[in-house]
Design a protein around this motif. Structure first.
Motif, PDB file in Angstrom:
ATOM      1  N   CYS A 193      -7.128  16.830  -8.549  1.00  0.00           N
ATOM      2  CA  CYS A 193      -8.293  16.092  -8.054  1.00  0.00           C
ATOM      3  C   CYS A 193      -9.515  16.664  -8.765  1.00  0.00           C
ATOM      4  O   CYS A 193      -9.793  17.863  -8.640  1.00  0.00           O
ATOM      5  N   ILE A 218      -6.260   8.687 -15.706  1.00  0.00           N
ATOM      6  CA  ILE A 218      -7.130   8.795 -14.536  1.00  0.00           C
ATOM      7  C   ILE A 218      -6.786   7.719 -13.517  1.00  0.00           C
ATOM      8  O   ILE A 218      -6.578   6.556 -13.857  1.00  0.00           O
ATOM      9  N   ASN A 219      -6.747   8.112 -12.234  1.00  0.00           N
ATOM     10  CA  ASN A 219      -6.536   7.186 -11.117  1.00  0.00           C
ATOM     11  C   ASN A 219      -7.603   7.426 -10.046  1.00  0.00           C
ATOM     12  O   ASN A 219      -8.253   8.462 -10.012  1.00  0.00           O
ATOM     13  N   ASP A 220      -7.752   6.435  -9.161  1.00  0.00           N
ATOM     14  CA  ASP A 220      -8.582   6.571  -7.958  1.00  0.00           C
ATOM     15  C   ASP A 220      -9.996   7.048  -8.283  1.00  0.00           C
ATOM     16  O   ASP A 220     -10.494   8.020  -7.704  1.00  0.00           O
ATOM     17  N   VAL A 221     -10.655   6.364  -9.200  1.00  0.00           N
ATOM     18  CA  VAL A 221     -11.990   6.785  -9.624  1.00  0.00           C
ATOM     19  C   VAL A 221     -13.028   6.394  -8.579  1.00  0.00           C
ATOM     20  O   VAL A 221     -12.880   5.417  -7.845  1.00  0.00           O
ATOM     21  N   ARG A 222     -14.090   7.196  -8.527  1.00  0.00           N
ATOM     22  CA  ARG A 222     -15.230   6.944  -7.646  1.00  0.00           C
ATOM     23  C   ARG A 222     -16.479   7.374  -8.396  1.00  0.00           C
ATOM     24  O   ARG A 222     -16.558   8.509  -8.882  1.00  0.00           O
ATOM     25  N   GLN A 236     -13.157   1.634 -20.423  1.00  0.00           N
ATOM     26  CA  GLN A 236     -13.065   2.984 -19.857  1.00  0.00           C
ATOM     27  C   GLN A 236     -14.127   3.910 -20.458  1.00  0.00           C
ATOM     28  O   GLN A 236     -13.855   5.038 -20.878  1.00  0.00           O
ATOM     29  N   MET A 250     -18.691  11.327 -11.358  1.00  0.00           N
ATOM     30  CA  MET A 250     -17.506  10.596 -10.906  1.00  0.00           C
ATOM     31  C   MET A 250     -16.490  11.576 -10.359  1.00  0.00           C
ATOM     32  O   MET A 250     -16.536  12.775 -10.636  1.00  0.00           O
ATOM     33  N   SER A 251     -15.583  11.063  -9.554  1.00  0.00           N
ATOM     34  CA  SER A 251     -14.426  11.820  -9.098  1.00  0.00           C
ATOM     35  C   SER A 251     -13.172  11.020  -9.440  1.00  0.00           C
ATOM     36  O   SER A 251     -13.231   9.801  -9.602  1.00  0.00           O
ATOM     37  N   TYR A 252     -12.053  11.707  -9.548  1.00  0.00           N
ATOM     38  CA  TYR A 252     -10.824  11.042 -10.000  1.00  0.00           C
ATOM     39  C   TYR A 252      -9.615  11.842  -9.532  1.00  0.00           C
ATOM     40  O   TYR A 252      -9.727  12.943  -8.976  1.00  0.00           O
ATOM     41  N   ARG A 253      -8.454  11.263  -9.791  1.00  0.00           N
ATOM     42  CA  ARG A 253      -7.186  11.921  -9.478  1.00  0.00           C
ATOM     43  C   ARG A 253      -6.213  11.684 -10.627  1.00  0.00           C
ATOM     44  O   ARG A 253      -6.149  10.575 -11.179  1.00  0.00           O
TER      45      ARG A 253
END
Length: 403
Positions: A193, A218-222, A236, A250-253
């Motif tokens: 994360c 990258i998944n679940d970006v915010r 991207q 940004m945040s990501y998983r």
């Protein structure tokens, strides 16, 4: 008017009382284990838990839950920015400022001003000088006398005039590694994360474009509100006008990672009222950067009369809550750290029936274990070419090894 305020105050106290009764009944008094959306007999309650503080919002009508949760998260972020580490004492000591911030962030039940740059111009940050002036003058309000210019800007997260801009921008990749290893030593889960943190000190109204070498992982970006969504959706690429100062871009998983940087191998066997413990730690996959701040800890099983544990590297401490903390630091090149010893069970017990779960902590400076890499950062609309700095860091998040 006074009667309405007193009625609202009684309703607030009743809702808070009901919530804590719910926490005691359904989560053993731990508010962090309560669902983020709770339905009371008269209201819908939304909860965010940060640093031991519960942020609670309520409504009598149905609404998008993510809106309330996002607003509460923004409140927690703003208070952290103002007060540093938020806890019960800092909130009590700065109650007037907290109340003024909440009054500016929400108007008649609707989110209003949530950008930290505008709020800092509206409500002055607490400091010793302002507290002394308030005591001497009797003035408790820190609200500004005029509306900030940024409220009329198309980029409200950025002030119109940036003072003392040094023409520098720094980009940090900060990741937490969550992993679970079962009793057979098989890696069941491993994911990172991460956050992209930017510290910008650029003059004017700069345009930044950030691209990654491998964005497909990258998944679940915010995103921060400054990010334009269309360039990311099509190519991207992160295109944005940054706020001044430090912010989370940004945040990501990154899911399904195949390996971990270190291994922890616990071996426990019990008979005749004793439990022998042996734990080894070593490097599994060298990230190319030093691994430090390594800590292995576990809760001593119940019904343990005494514990005698030693390590060939680092220090071993048993805390008052029966947590064994093995502080390793870094792994030496000449030997693999190991912990061994004996746990004496209480009288009448021959075998240990509940084996502990080992929690692992570590830190790696200069490496992102997810493999995410920054390709380039372009900066436009600045008087001269700025200085650009990049850094990566990984630390353990929820890293569990079962025994």
């Amino acid at each position: 008017m006074v009667e309405k305020q007193m009625t609202a105050h009684r309703v607030d106290r009743a809702i808070c009382g009901w919530f804590w009764e719910y926490v005691l009944a359904h989560a053993a008094g731990d508010p962090s284990k309560v669902l983020q959306v709770v339905v009371s007999p008269t209201h819908y309650l939304f909860r965010v838990y940060r640093s031991g503080v519960t942020f609670l919002a309520c409504t009598q009508v149905e609404m998008p839950p993510l809106m309330a949760i996002e607003f509460l998260s923004r409140v927690a972020d703003v208070l952290t920015d103002y007060l540093g580490d938020i806890n019960e004492d800092t909130i009590k000591d700065n109650f007037v400022i907290v109340y003024q911030i909440l009054d500016e962030m929400m108007d008649n039940g609707f989110p209003l001003t949530t950008e930290p740059n505008i709020l800092k111009e509206l409500v002055a940050q607490p400091n010793m000088v302002s507290k002394m002036l308030n005591v001497m003058t009797g003035k408790s309000s820190t609200i500004g006398s005029k509306l900030p210019d940024a409220t009329a800007s198309f980029v409200p997260w950025r002030t119109t005039i940036v003072k003392d801009a040094s023409n520098e921008v720094y980009v940090n990749i900060v990741e937490e590694l969550d992993a679970c290893v079962n009793r057979e030593g098989v890696l069941v889960k491993c994911e990172a994360c991460g956050e992209i943190e930017v510290n910008s000190s650029l003059p004017g109204l700069p345009e930044l474009t950030l691209s990654f070498a491998n964005p497909t992982i990258i998944n679940d970006v915010r995103f921060h509100p400054c990010v334009r969504f269309r360039p990311w959706e099509s190519n991207q690429i992160l295109s944005f006008v940054p706020p001044d100062g430090q912010f989370k871009l940004m945040s990501y998983r990154v899911k399904k990672l195949k390996t971990t940087p270190i291994y922890v191998k616990p071996q426990l066997s019990s008979d005749s009222g004793n439990c022998r413990v042996h734990v080894m730690v070593g490097i599994r996959n060298d990230p190319g950067k030093p691994i430090d701040s390594i800590i292995v800890q576990f809760q001593l099983p119940p019904l343990i009369a005494s514990a005698d544990l030693t390590a060939n590297h680092g220090t071993v401490d048993i805390l008052a809550d029966q947590t064994c903390v093995w502080t390793i630091g870094h792994i030496p090149k000449d030997k693999a750290p190991s912990l061994s010893g004996n746990l004496r069970l209480e009288e009448g017990l021959a075998h240990l029936h509940a084996f502990p779960i080992f929690q692992v902590k570590f830190r790696i400076m200069g490496a992102a274990l997810s493999g995410l890499q920054i390709d380039k950062l372009d900066v436009k609309n600045t008087p001269s070419a700025p200085y650009k700095g990049f850094r990566a860091q990984t630390q353990a998040g929820r890293y569990e090894v079962r025994s």
